[in-house]
Design an enzyme around this catalytic site. Structure first.
Site, mmCIF file in Angstrom:
data_model
loop_
_atom_site.group_PDB
_atom_site.id
_atom_site.type_symbol
_atom_site.label_atom_id
_atom_site.label_comp_id
_atom_site.label_asym_id
_atom_site.label_seq_id
_atom_site.Cartn_x
_atom_site.Cartn_y
_atom_site.Cartn_z
ATOM 1 N N THR A 80 -5.028 -42.837 19.462
ATOM 2 C CA THR A 80 -5.359 -43.502 18.204
ATOM 3 C C THR A 80 -5.741 -44.956 18.424
ATOM 4 O O THR A 80 -5.342 -45.571 19.420
ATOM 5 C CB THR A 80 -4.188 -43.412 17.193
ATOM 6 O OG1 THR A 80 -4.592 -44.008 15.960
ATOM 7 C CG2 THR A 80 -2.936 -44.120 17.688
ATOM 8 N N ARG A 81 -6.565 -45.476 17.490
ATOM 9 C CA ARG A 81 -6.909 -46.905 17.495
ATOM 10 C C ARG A 81 -6.589 -47.500 16.123
ATOM 11 O O ARG A 81 -7.026 -48.574 15.791
ATOM 12 C CB ARG A 81 -8.393 -47.109 17.832
ATOM 13 C CG ARG A 81 -9.352 -46.184 17.119
ATOM 14 C CD ARG A 81 -10.773 -46.600 17.316
ATOM 15 N NE ARG A 81 -11.234 -47.316 16.161
ATOM 16 C CZ ARG A 81 -11.830 -46.771 15.105
ATOM 17 N NH1 ARG A 81 -12.063 -45.472 15.080
ATOM 18 N NH2 ARG A 81 -12.213 -47.498 14.088
ATOM 19 N N HIS A 111 0.603 -43.430 9.927
ATOM 20 C CA HIS A 111 1.386 -43.278 8.699
ATOM 21 C C HIS A 111 2.032 -41.887 8.697
ATOM 22 O O HIS A 111 2.018 -41.202 9.708
ATOM 23 C CB HIS A 111 0.478 -43.492 7.485
ATOM 24 C CG HIS A 111 -0.216 -44.816 7.522
ATOM 25 N ND1 HIS A 111 0.428 -46.004 7.287
ATOM 26 C CD2 HIS A 111 -1.498 -45.152 7.834
ATOM 27 C CE1 HIS A 111 -0.425 -47.008 7.424
ATOM 28 N NE2 HIS A 111 -1.599 -46.521 7.762
ATOM 29 N N HIS A 123 0.036 -38.921 10.102
ATOM 30 C CA HIS A 123 -0.079 -38.837 11.557
ATOM 31 C C HIS A 123 1.209 -38.305 12.180
ATOM 32 O O HIS A 123 1.186 -37.540 13.145
ATOM 33 C CB HIS A 123 -0.407 -40.209 12.145
ATOM 34 C CG HIS A 123 -1.638 -40.813 11.566
ATOM 35 N ND1 HIS A 123 -1.585 -41.717 10.520
ATOM 36 C CD2 HIS A 123 -2.941 -40.613 11.841
ATOM 37 C CE1 HIS A 123 -2.815 -42.060 10.201
ATOM 38 N NE2 HIS A 123 -3.660 -41.395 10.974
ATOM 39 N N ARG A 127 -10.648 -34.632 13.694
ATOM 40 C CA ARG A 127 -11.942 -34.729 13.027
ATOM 41 C C ARG A 127 -12.580 -36.064 13.422
ATOM 42 O O ARG A 127 -11.896 -37.075 13.473
ATOM 43 C CB ARG A 127 -11.679 -34.695 11.518
ATOM 44 C CG ARG A 127 -12.889 -34.502 10.687
ATOM 45 C CD ARG A 127 -12.503 -34.520 9.215
ATOM 46 N NE ARG A 127 -13.694 -34.347 8.410
ATOM 47 C CZ ARG A 127 -14.534 -35.314 8.141
ATOM 48 N NH1 ARG A 127 -14.332 -36.531 8.594
ATOM 49 N NH2 ARG A 127 -15.616 -35.069 7.416
#
Ligand SMILES: Nc1ncnc2c1ncn2[C@@H]1O[C@H](COP(=O)(O)OS(=O)(=O)O)[C@@H](OP(=O)(O)O)[C@H]1O
Length: 574
Positions: free
Chosen positions: A199-200, A204, A207, A293
């Protein structure tokens, strides 16, 4: 058992070269050098620690062309993103870069020699072709294509590396694991099946839900493996994000998940980047990798259309899954169902069932304005971290930048504004009065255009730093030139509010009000290049407020500025 590295052997060059590092460091002192760019520094770190195995250096021409055209190194091994050391013609000439030459690669922050490169070749990449084939279009709306054309230099130097030392880190050092360290850590924890999440962005509830579902499905442990190198321009800074991840980790059951930071420079290359990410995770010992996605998507192209389809990345990793050698966990985003108070995968939402989501843009708007962020969306501990980094407007800094002729009344308004703002207890207020700025910052400068521009740039720098720190800064120079005022705006507004206030008192009135008789002296030729007489004043066309002291009192002028600040939420409670 941790996963086998790509190509079979983990190329940890630090371990390989451990016993000759002192000799290499001494040799580096005698060699010509290249100061790395931020991106090259990230790439170098992952080549040296084995994160980019099987690479042992920057790509030579044969490997580069093969990666661009076939997504493979010249030896046939899958590799999707070109890892190149770009240099200018001047650097080549200055450092006499040529095949078989040895060059020291220096950390841009402190010029420490990190590695020695033995040059294999110097070649000119076909940037348009690289953009088309690697990123899908030669379109400057793609950040990696902009980088290629506007930042990367003309030539690439290919060659192998010997490791001298790791780049120093001063932030979250304990959370940074090299592939060798992570493999040892998994061994200690007795983790054999590990699913990694890339992730970047801040994480929350959605996730957390998505990653736990992935772990449950594959009976695996979880590695939260966010990128802290370079991400998409405009992303939330990594300091804030890491504090978010740390606030989130206790929300996983004990022993389920670990956090490790990856010093990767992302390219936002969508499908090709997803394969690259999977290979990097494999090198870190991970067995499963979540591809969601629009993985590493750069957004829209110059025609307003997405560069890649939402599932292009999943399709490409699926196509190469055997060669990648890591199990891909394709994942739909989960979405919140208020009726059942749970998160469900977006593709499993039954017909007619209402779901809720808050987009990244909406979240940023809520943070900016201090609006509430519901508990179903995020954890209070996470929101608190985000709020600390994104204080509402009434806690952010701002600059009031006055411009106007000598004796226009701007100094009086600036002083009155300082007093008025001092009534608020929320910020410290600094007035950079023109005479102080000239004496303290610009005493050696005169009044040529060049000197005035430097004077304004220095005041803008100080005001910018005050604004960044949350203070109110008031500057009141003549600032007669548009370009210097615009440059000041650019410097300051990245840190908070910026308001240009033009005190537009007509010249005749300024002359009348000039008690010190400066205009008279200038008219007699005792002062040269005097603004309004024999030097220009470019009337601003982009002022946020225009004041004419012949029409308005100082009090009214101050009140207008206060109203402007209130309207934008900088003063008063939200
Ligand atoms: N040639 C010339 N042109 C304009 N002003 C001159 C010049 N020489 C000296 N002064 C005095 O310097 C004050 C303006 O300095 P600034 O720093 O505001 O000027 S600038 O923004 O760099 O143009 C300004 O005073 P204040 O307006 O009281 O600040 C002038 O009295």
């Amino acid at each position: 058992m941790a996963n086998t590295p790509h190509g079979g052997v983990l190329k940890d060059l630090y371990l390989r070269d451990a016993n000759k590092q002192t000799i290499l460091a001494a040799e580096a002192e005698t060699l010509p050098s290249i100061i790395l760019t931020d991106r090259q520094l990230c790439d170098l770190e992952l080549i040296l620690n084995g994160g980019f195995s099987p690479l042992e250096g920057f790509l030579n021409q044969k490997d580069y062309e093969s990666v661009v055209e076939k997504m493979r190194l010249a030896n046939g091994l899958l590799w999707t993103i070109p890892i190149t050391l770009d240099v200018s013609k001047e650097q080549i000439e200055e450092s006499k870069i040529a095949p078989s030459k040895r060059i020291a690669l220096l950390d841009p922050r402190d010029y420490t020699a990190l590695a020695i490169l033995t040059v294999e070749d110097v070649y000119q990449p076909n940037k348009a072709k690289e953009a088309e084939l690697v990123y899908g279009a030669n379109d400057l709306a793609h950040p990696a294509v902009t980088y290629l054309h506007e930042i990367a230099k003309e030539f690439n130097v290919g060659g192998s590396l010997e490791a001298i030392q790791t780049p120093s880190h001063y932030d979250y050092v304990a959370n940074r694991y090299t592939p060798t360290e992570l493999r040892a850590h998994f061994k200690k924890l007795q983790w054999t099946r590990v699913v990694a999440f890339q992730t970047r962005n801040p994480m929350h509830r959605a996730h957390r839900e998505l990653t736990v579902r992935a772990a449950r499905q594959r009976k695996a442990h979880l590695l939260i493996h966010p990128v802290v190198g370079l991400t998409k321009p405009g992303d939330i800074d990594h300091y804030t994000r890491v504090r978010v991840y740390k606030a989130l980790m206790p929300k996983y059951p004990n022993g389920m998940a670990e956090l490790s930071l990856l010093p990767l420079a992302m390219r936002m290359g969508g499908p090709r980047e997803a394969v690259w990410h999977a290979l990097i995770r494999k090198n870190h010992g991970v067995t499963h990798f979540i591809v969601g996605r629009d993985h590493a998507g750069p957004g829209k192209n110059s025609q307003g259309v997405d560069f890649y389809g939402p599932y292009d990345a999943q399709i490409l990793v699926e196509e190469y899954k055997n060669e990648i050698g890591i199990e891909i966990v394709p994942f739909q985003m989960v979405t919140y169902s208020p009726d059942t108070d749970e998160y469900i995968p977006a593709d499993e939402v039954p017909e007619g069932v209402k779901t809720l989501n808050i987009s990244g843009t909406e979240l940023r708007r809520r943070l900016k304005t201090g609006l509430s962020i519901p508990e179903w969306f995020s954890y209070p501990e996470v929101v608190q971290v985000l709020r600390q980094s994104h204080p509402p407007r009434n806690q952010q800094g701002f600059t009031i930048f006055f411009t106007g002729l000598h004796a226009s009344g701007k100094n009086a308004i600036a002083r009155a504004l300082q007093v008025s703002l001092n009534q608020e207890s929320t910020r410290s207020v600094s007035l950079l009065a023109s005479e102080n700025s000239r004496a303290e910052l610009s005493s050696e400068l005169g009044f040529s255009k060049r000197d005035r521009d430097i004077n304004i740039a220095r005041q803008a720098f100080v005001a910018g730093e005050l604004t960044r720190a949350g203070a109110a800064a008031i500057v009141a120079p003549i600032a007669p030139y548009n370009d210097a005022r615009n440059a000041a705006k650019k410097t300051i507004e990245q840190f908070g509010g910026f308001y240009l206030v033009h005190v537009a008192t007509p010249l005749e009135e300024c002359i009348k009000r000039d008690r010190d008789g400066i205009y008279e002296r200038a008219k007699r030729g005792e002062i040269k290049e005097f603004t309004g007489l024999d030097a220009p004043y470019e009337v601003p066309t982009n002022a946020d407020l225009t004041i004419d002291i012949t029409q308005q009192s100082v009090s009214q002028a101050v009140h207008e500025i206060i109203l402007l600040l209130e309207k934008d939420g900088y003063i008063g409670s939200a």
